[in-house]
Design a protein around this motif. Sequence first.
Motif, short mmCIF file in Angstrom:
data_model
loop_
_atom_site.label_atom_id
_atom_site.label_comp_id
_atom_site.label_asym_id
_atom_site.label_seq_id
_atom_site.Cartn_x
_atom_site.Cartn_y
_atom_site.Cartn_z
N ASN B 161 0.83 -1.22 0.00
CA ASN B 161 0.00 0.00 0.00
C ASN B 161 0.85 1.27 0.00
OD1 ASN B 161 -2.42 -1.40 -0.01
ND2 ASN B 161 -2.46 -1.58 2.21
N VAL B 162 1.91 1.25 0.82
CA VAL B 162 2.79 2.43 0.93
C VAL B 162 3.47 2.69 -0.42
CG1 VAL B 162 4.91 3.27 2.01
CG2 VAL B 162 3.13 2.19 3.41
N ILE B 163 4.02 1.62 -1.00
CA ILE B 163 4.76 1.79 -2.26
C ILE B 163 3.81 2.20 -3.39
CG2 ILE B 163 6.23 0.65 -3.97
CD1 ILE B 163 7.25 -1.17 -1.66
N ARG B 164 2.62 1.60 -3.39
CA ARG B 164 1.64 1.97 -4.42
C ARG B 164 1.32 3.46 -4.34
NH1 ARG B 164 -3.99 0.19 -2.87
NH2 ARG B 164 -3.50 1.94 -1.54
N ASP B 165 1.12 3.96 -3.11
CA ASP B 165 0.82 5.39 -2.95
C ASP B 165 1.99 6.25 -3.42
OD1 ASP B 165 -1.58 4.61 -1.99
OD2 ASP B 165 -1.16 5.03 0.13
N ASP B 166 3.20 5.79 -3.09
CA ASP B 166 4.39 6.53 -3.55
C ASP B 166 4.46 6.57 -5.06
OD1 ASP B 166 5.17 7.05 -1.01
OD2 ASP B 166 6.76 5.52 -0.92
N LEU B 167 4.14 5.43 -5.69
CA LEU B 167 4.20 5.37 -7.17
C LEU B 167 3.16 6.32 -7.78
CD1 LEU B 167 4.72 1.51 -7.64
CD2 LEU B 167 6.31 3.30 -8.39
N ILE B 168 2.00 6.37 -7.16
CA ILE B 168 0.96 7.29 -7.66
C ILE B 168 1.49 8.74 -7.59
CG2 ILE B 168 -1.33 8.27 -7.16
CD1 ILE B 168 -2.14 5.40 -6.20
N VAL B 182 4.39 2.09 -13.71
CA VAL B 182 3.37 1.04 -13.90
C VAL B 182 4.02 -0.33 -13.83
CG1 VAL B 182 1.76 0.03 -15.57
CG2 VAL B 182 1.76 2.51 -15.19
N ASP B 183 5.21 -0.45 -14.44
CA ASP B 183 5.95 -1.73 -14.32
C ASP B 183 6.20 -2.06 -12.84
OD1 ASP B 183 5.99 -2.12 -16.99
OD2 ASP B 183 8.09 -1.57 -17.31
N TYR B 184 6.67 -1.06 -12.10
CA TYR B 184 6.94 -1.30 -10.68
C TYR B 184 5.66 -1.64 -9.91
CZ TYR B 184 11.91 -0.22 -10.61
OH TYR B 184 13.26 -0.28 -10.80
N LEU B 185 4.57 -1.01 -10.31
CA LEU B 185 3.29 -1.30 -9.65
C LEU B 185 2.94 -2.79 -9.83
CD1 LEU B 185 0.96 0.05 -8.11
CD2 LEU B 185 -0.14 0.49 -10.30
N MET B 186 3.15 -3.28 -11.07
CA MET B 186 2.89 -4.70 -11.32
C MET B 186 3.84 -5.58 -10.50
SD MET B 186 0.35 -4.65 -13.36
CE MET B 186 0.22 -6.32 -13.97
N ILE B 187 5.09 -5.14 -10.47
CA ILE B 187 6.10 -5.94 -9.75
C ILE B 187 5.73 -6.06 -8.27
CG2 ILE B 187 8.50 -5.87 -8.89
CD1 ILE B 187 9.25 -4.82 -11.75
N ILE B 188 5.33 -4.94 -7.65
CA ILE B 188 5.02 -5.04 -6.21
C ILE B 188 3.75 -5.87 -5.98
CG2 ILE B 188 6.26 -2.96 -5.48
CD1 ILE B 188 3.45 -1.57 -5.25
N LYS B 189 2.87 -5.87 -6.98
CA LYS B 189 1.68 -6.73 -6.83
C LYS B 189 2.11 -8.20 -6.82
CE LYS B 189 -2.40 -7.64 -6.05
NZ LYS B 189 -2.95 -7.28 -4.72
N TYR B 190 3.03 -8.56 -7.74
CA TYR B 190 3.51 -9.95 -7.75
C TYR B 190 4.25 -10.30 -6.47
CZ TYR B 190 2.11 -10.47 -12.63
OH TYR B 190 1.38 -10.57 -13.78
N LEU B 191 5.03 -9.33 -5.96
CA LEU B 191 5.73 -9.59 -4.69
C LEU B 191 4.71 -9.84 -3.56
CD1 LEU B 191 8.53 -6.83 -4.83
CD2 LEU B 191 8.84 -9.30 -5.15
N GLU B 192 3.66 -9.04 -3.60
CA GLU B 192 2.63 -9.18 -2.56
C GLU B 192 1.92 -10.54 -2.69
OE1 GLU B 192 -1.29 -9.20 -0.98
OE2 GLU B 192 -1.05 -8.77 -3.10
N ARG B 193 1.71 -10.96 -3.94
CA ARG B 193 1.07 -12.26 -4.17
C ARG B 193 1.98 -13.41 -3.72
NH1 ARG B 193 -3.24 -13.33 -3.55
NH2 ARG B 193 -3.37 -15.08 -5.01
N MET B 194 3.29 -13.24 -3.92
CA MET B 194 4.22 -14.29 -3.46
C MET B 194 4.10 -14.49 -1.94
SD MET B 194 7.53 -13.69 -5.89
CE MET B 194 8.52 -14.99 -5.16
N ALA B 195 3.96 -13.38 -1.24
CA ALA B 195 3.78 -13.46 0.23
C ALA B 195 2.46 -14.17 0.55
CB ALA B 195 3.82 -12.08 0.84
N ASP B 196 1.42 -13.91 -0.26
CA ASP B 196 0.13 -14.60 -0.05
C ASP B 196 0.29 -16.12 -0.22
OD1 ASP B 196 -1.21 -12.26 0.42
OD2 ASP B 196 -2.07 -12.11 -1.61
N HIS B 197 1.04 -16.50 -1.26
CA HIS B 197 1.24 -17.94 -1.49
C HIS B 197 2.03 -18.58 -0.35
CE1 HIS B 197 -0.73 -18.07 -5.31
NE2 HIS B 197 0.01 -17.10 -5.80
N ALA B 198 3.03 -17.83 0.17
CA ALA B 198 3.78 -18.33 1.34
C ALA B 198 2.82 -18.53 2.52
CB ALA B 198 4.90 -17.35 1.70
#
Lengths: 253, 216
Positions: B161-168, B182-198
């Motif tokens: 959430n913090v990084i997304r707001d910074d990117l905006i 936008v690329d970084y926004l996608m990247i942080i989403k995938y990072l967040e999803r990896m944590a969900d899978h963990a």
Amino acid sequence: MNDTVSKFSVNDLDLFYGSFQALKKINMEIKENEITAFIGPSGCGKSTFLKTLNRMNDLVENVQIGGNIYLDGVDIYSDIDVIKLRSRVGMVFQQPNPFPMSIYDNVAYGPRIHGIKKKNQLDEIVEKSLRQAAIWDEVKDKLKKSALAVSGGQQQRVCIARTLAVEPEVILMDEPTSALDPISTLKIEDLAVELKKDYTIIIVTHNMQQASRISDKTAFFLLGEMIEYGDTHQIFNNPVDKKTEDYITGRFG
Amino acid sequence: MTRQVFIQELEQLHNNVIKMGSIVEQSMNDTILALENIDVELAKKIIIRDDEIDLLEQNIERDCINIIAKQQPIASDLRKITSIMKIITDIERMADHCADISEYIIDLNKKPKAKAPENLDKMVTAMKKMVIDTIDSFVTADLKKANNVIASDDEVDEYFNVIRDDLISMMQVNKDVIPQCVDYLMIIKYLERMADHATNIAEWITFIVTGDLVLS
């Protein structure tokens, strides 16, 4: 455990064969209209316990029993006639054991002993019992033939019909499918599930899958003790006692 | 001890899951490195490695089905095998996300260099710890560690959430960096999803050990 009525209440049951203690302080409630399975290795006491429920052990020499077993609140070792008890608590054995007589006479045997003589009444009981035992369609045209002439699976269902003919409340089954092929086994299992609507069924089985398929409750016995007793889905998913886990998952030694 | 064949099959299964986890851990470490350095060559290797992980998943899945069919597992054995069938899906998805992030690394490299968002390194560190702890807790059936992983997910979500707001904010200030942001926004989403899978995996480990299904 749910709140259905207890058919049997067992309190601190001990059983000795001479000096050998075969059952040690068994306490359990067996619910009405459920299938309760007893599992455990050979010699663990499960069949002995089953037989205490209709006093079949009375026939064994040097048996001493302590504690109490109540059937609908009545002590079966002091307050009930044993013949009456066995008509209320019927039994099916490991080997199909039809009498060497016709299918009809096998099923009519019990009712006749209890004084029913009229043919039309006996006909009715025989048909009803054979239907309940899910074998009527297979034997209706050979009722006068020897019960020994049909297959093992059919013989076992005739024996179940013979048990049902005296209108028991409880059916004890001592490894009822161990001598049967897989299809006959499944027919008996389906039958047990069907019958529990009207009867309380207690089954001893070495077939773990059978216990998990058909029973509501499972009790695990080891060396004369009841180690664990609970809902079947709990016992087979997540038993509490490591000894139960080791037994049902087949870990020995 | 009885059931020697079955016990060996379960051990083999356990080891294959650890092997799959180790390969994904390697992909995750490489992804973090490639992201730091916008390393296209490493990113390509990660994408290729994804096929290897897919194959491992299929093999483990087939082994699970075979064991169920042949050995009729129950109790803790059944919990372990059914959980593994779920766990490997999550491991495979983590590998997918490494490959997804790698695609964005390759894409970022084609664009003018932009500063990585602040806190990205912290998010990566938190996510990495979750993945490593998850694999560790599977190896030793460590309930405490698995519970810690589950509790850590909120931290990663917060970083997202913090990084997304910074990117905006960055995009609002300078339109030229929108494509990179936008690329970084996608990247942080995938990072967040990896944590969900963990987290999912940690919940299945809890189920293996206790028999309690954790709802998330």
